[in-house]
Design an enzyme around this catalytic site. Structure first.
Site, short mmCIF file in Angstrom:
data_model
loop_
_atom_site.label_atom_id
_atom_site.label_comp_id
_atom_site.label_asym_id
_atom_site.label_seq_id
_atom_site.Cartn_x
_atom_site.Cartn_y
_atom_site.Cartn_z
N ARG A 110 0.82 -1.23 0.00
CA ARG A 110 0.00 0.00 0.00
C ARG A 110 0.84 1.27 0.00
O ARG A 110 0.38 2.32 0.46
CB ARG A 110 -0.97 0.01 1.17
CG ARG A 110 -2.00 -1.12 1.13
CD ARG A 110 -3.24 -0.79 1.94
NE ARG A 110 -4.14 -1.92 1.99
CZ ARG A 110 -4.19 -2.81 3.00
NH1 ARG A 110 -3.39 -2.67 4.03
NH2 ARG A 110 -5.05 -3.80 2.97
N GLU A 174 8.77 16.89 -26.47
CA GLU A 174 8.10 17.40 -25.26
C GLU A 174 8.57 18.82 -24.93
O GLU A 174 7.81 19.64 -24.41
CB GLU A 174 8.32 16.48 -24.06
CG GLU A 174 7.82 15.05 -24.23
CD GLU A 174 6.29 14.92 -24.25
OE1 GLU A 174 5.57 15.93 -24.05
OE2 GLU A 174 5.81 13.79 -24.48
N LYS A 216 7.19 22.46 -16.11
CA LYS A 216 6.21 21.39 -15.88
C LYS A 216 5.79 21.35 -14.41
O LYS A 216 4.60 21.21 -14.10
CB LYS A 216 6.76 20.02 -16.30
CG LYS A 216 5.81 18.90 -15.88
CD LYS A 216 5.72 17.73 -16.77
CE LYS A 216 4.63 16.76 -16.26
NZ LYS A 216 4.60 15.49 -16.97
#
Lengths: 338, 338
Positions: A110, A174, A216
C-alpha cells in the site's frame, strides 16, 4: 545531508529535485534508507560499473514491457528481497521505468517511498515529473496507474552520454510542446538553435532541462489532480497516443504528428496563425509532421481515451505560441476535422 | 437525492454512509452516475432478480481469487464496457470483493469513483470501512493495494439473509476485536448475548453493526494513514494473517486464535488480566481459541509482515478490555513468547 536544488510542495507530499547530481549519491538523497533500484537491461549493461554498488531489479527494455506482467515480476522481486515499508524503490531509466517504479512503489504494501533517476531527455523534462505513473493494458496506454508523488528526483546528466540519437529527438518533442503551450521565449530560442547545439553545449542543455523541469512542475503543483491547467500538457497527446500504440511509433514522433494535427484544428476553430512555425521547429529537431494513419481505427481508439467524456473529447488547442486552451469537441466533429 | 446517515471527512475525500438502505437505490446514492457492479458468482446467483437491473462484472468467489489475475480480468471488463472516469465501480460482496473493487477503482484510468455494498457482517463492520484495499500475492495478504476512500457505502441488511452461518461467526470475530481494543461496554453486551440473539433481533443487529461502523470510522478518520491509533485495529491480525494463509483458515477463526495469542503475550508483558474472558466470549460466538501451528513457518511469514521494521515486529497488545497499545517486539523475543 545533501540540499535539494528545489523542493515542490504537493497536497500530501513534497518532492526534492537534485539537479545536477550524481547517481553515486543516491543513498544520501534517500536519507540513508535502504534502496532497491529498478532499471532496464540496456541501462544496466551500459552503466554496469556505476550500478554495481546498488541492489538492482533489472527488467527488459521498452514500452512493450510496460505492463501488468512486468509489474507482477517487480513485486515478486521486492518480496524475494524482503523489502519493507522503510525501503525506497528508485527507478533509473526513461519514462517506461520511471512510470513502473512510481506505480509499483505506490501499490507495494500500500505504498513505499519512491525515487527517480530519469536517464532520457523525455523523462528529465516530462515523464518523471508530476507523479503520474502507470502501465499499459493492451493497446491502451497508462490505463492502470496512480497520481502519486515520488520523494525525490536525481538528475545525472552524464547518463545522457549513452542515449541514442532517436531518443534525443523524442525528448525534444516534449520540450517543443512546453514551448508551444507555455513559453514563447523558449520557442524563439529553439527556433534559433538545433539538436547538435545542445548536444555540444552541456551548460545550455542543463539550463534547457532545468527550464522545462520548472515549467512542468509549476503547472503540476498548481493543478495536481488535473482539474485545470495540467490538462494543457496533453497538447498533441490525444491523437498522438492513439497513433503511437496503433503504429508503434516512437512517442516523440507520435506527439509531433499529434501537435501538427492539433495546430491545424486550432487554425480551424480558434484562428491560430502559426501552424507553419510549429511544423518548422519540429522538423528542425528531426521530428515528423505528417503521417498517413487509418482514420476509422484512430477514431475507435480516441473513444477509449481517458479524456473522453460521453460523446465529446477534451482537446488541447493553441490560441497563439505560448498560450493554449482546452476545448470540448464532439466526436463527430473531430472525425470531420481529422 | 438521498441523504446519508453520516458522512466522514478524510484528507482528500468525504465518504457517505447509508444505513439502512436498499441496493435498489444505488444509482441515486451515486448521484445518477453510470454504475458498473462488481460481485462474485455466489452473490450473483443468490440475488439474481435484485441484481438484474445492474450491469454486473461477476468473478469467482473466495480469497484464492483475490489476486492480480482477477484484477486484470476486471480491468479488461471495464475496458470492454468503455468505462470512463465518470463511471462508478460498485463492489457488492464480502471483504474480498470490496477490497478488489476499491483497488481496481483506485488504479483504473488512475482512479475512478468507488461505491461499496458490504454483504457480510465482516465487511459491514470492518473490511469495507476505511479505504484500505488490495489483493494477495501468493501467500502474502494484501501485499499490493492502496489506502483510498470510496464515495459511499450502502448497508442493505437484507443481504445477510443468505449469509452462511460460518460467515456470521467470522464477522463476530472483528466485532469482538473492536470491543477488546476500544469498547468495554460493547464487550459486556457481547458477553450477555450470543449469535442466535442477534440473528433473531434485526434491530439489535442493526444497532450493533452501526456501533461498529462508527467505532472503526472514528479510529480511521483520526489516523487515515495508520501512523497511530489505526494500528490498534490490527489486534490479533499479525499472527492471524500468517495462520490464515498457511492453513487456509477462515479469517475470523485465524484472528480469533491471533487475539488469544496476543492476549497471552499481553499477560506476559503488560500484566493483562482478562485472557480468560476474551477466550470465553470468542468461544461463545463459535470461534476457535487454540490451534497447533508450525512455529518455524509462522516466524518466516511474520518476517514478511507489513508491520515488520528491521528486526522488530509491531504488535498490538491489551492493557485491559477496551484499551490497547502498540509495542515493538524483537523477532527473537516473539519467537520465545509464541
Amino acid at each position: 545531508m545533501v540540499s535539494p536544488t528545489i523542493t515542490y510542495q504537493f497536497s500530501t507530499a513534497s518532492v526534492n529535485y537534485f539537479l545536477p547530481e550524481q547517481l553515486e549519491n543516491l543513498t544520501a538523497l534517500a536519507a540513508g534508507k535502504r534502496l532497491v533500484l529498478l532499471t532496464d537491461e540496456n541501462l544496466f549493461a551500459a552503466h554496469a560499473a556505476r550500478l554495481s554498488a546498488f541492489d538492482c531489479i533489472v527488467v527488459p527494455a521498452g514500452e512493450p514491457y510496460k505492463n501488468e506482467q512486468t509489474v507482477a515480476q517487480i513485486i515478486q522481486q521486492l518480496i524475494v528481497r524482503e523489502a519493507d515499508r522503510q525501503t525506497v524503490l528508485v527507478g533509473l531509466g526513461g519514462g517506461v521505468i520511471t512510470d513502473m517504479a512510481g506505480y509499483v512503489a505506490g501499490v507495494y504494501m500500500r505504498g513505499i517511498g519512491c525515487g527517480l533517476v530519469p536517464s532520457s531527455i523525455l523523462a528529465m523534462v516530462d515523464a518523471a515529473i508530476g507523479g503520474k505513473n502507470g502501465v499499459d493494458v493492451g493497446l491502451y496506454k497508462n490505463m492502470v496507474g496512480l497520481i502519486r508523488q515520488p520523494l525525490f528526483l536525481c538528475y545525472d546528466l552524464s547518463l545522457l552520454s549513452t542515449l541514442p540519437q532517436s531518443e534525443w529527438v523524442n525528448g525534444f518533442a516534449e520540450i517543443i510542446k512546453h514551448a508551444c503551450i507555455k513559453d514563447a521565449a523558449m520557442f524563439a530560442e529553439l527556433q534559433q538553435r538545433d539538436l547538435a547545439f545542445y548536444q555540444q553545449n552541456p551548460a545550455a542543455l542543463q539550463s534547457l532541462i532545468e527550464r522545462n523541469m520548472r515549467l512542468k512542475n509549476e503547472v503540476v503543483v498548481a493543478d495536481e489532480f488535473e482539474q485545470g491547467d495540467r490538462k494543457l500538457l496533453n497538447f498533441g497527446h490525444t491523437l498522438g497516443h492513439a497513433i503511437e500504440n496503433e503504429y508503434q511509433l516512437p512517442h516523440g514522433h507520435a506527439i509531433s504528428i499529434g501537435m501538427v494535427a492539433a495546430a491545424k484544428i486550432s487554425e480551424n476553430l480558434l484562428g491560430f496563425a502559426a501552424t507553419k512555425a510549429v511544423e518548422q521547429v519540429l522538423a528542425q529537431y528531426g521530428l515528423p509532421t505528417h503521417f498517413n494513419y487509418d482514420k476509422t481505427k484512430m477514431m475507435q481508439l480516441l473513444k477509449m481515451d481517458k479524456k473522453r467524456s460521453g460523446n465529446t473529447i477534451h482537446y488541447v488547442l493553441l490560441n497563439q505560441i505560448g498560450q493554449a486552451s482546452y476545448q470540448s469537441i464532439h466526436i463527430d466533429q473531430l472525425e470531420k476535422l481529422l
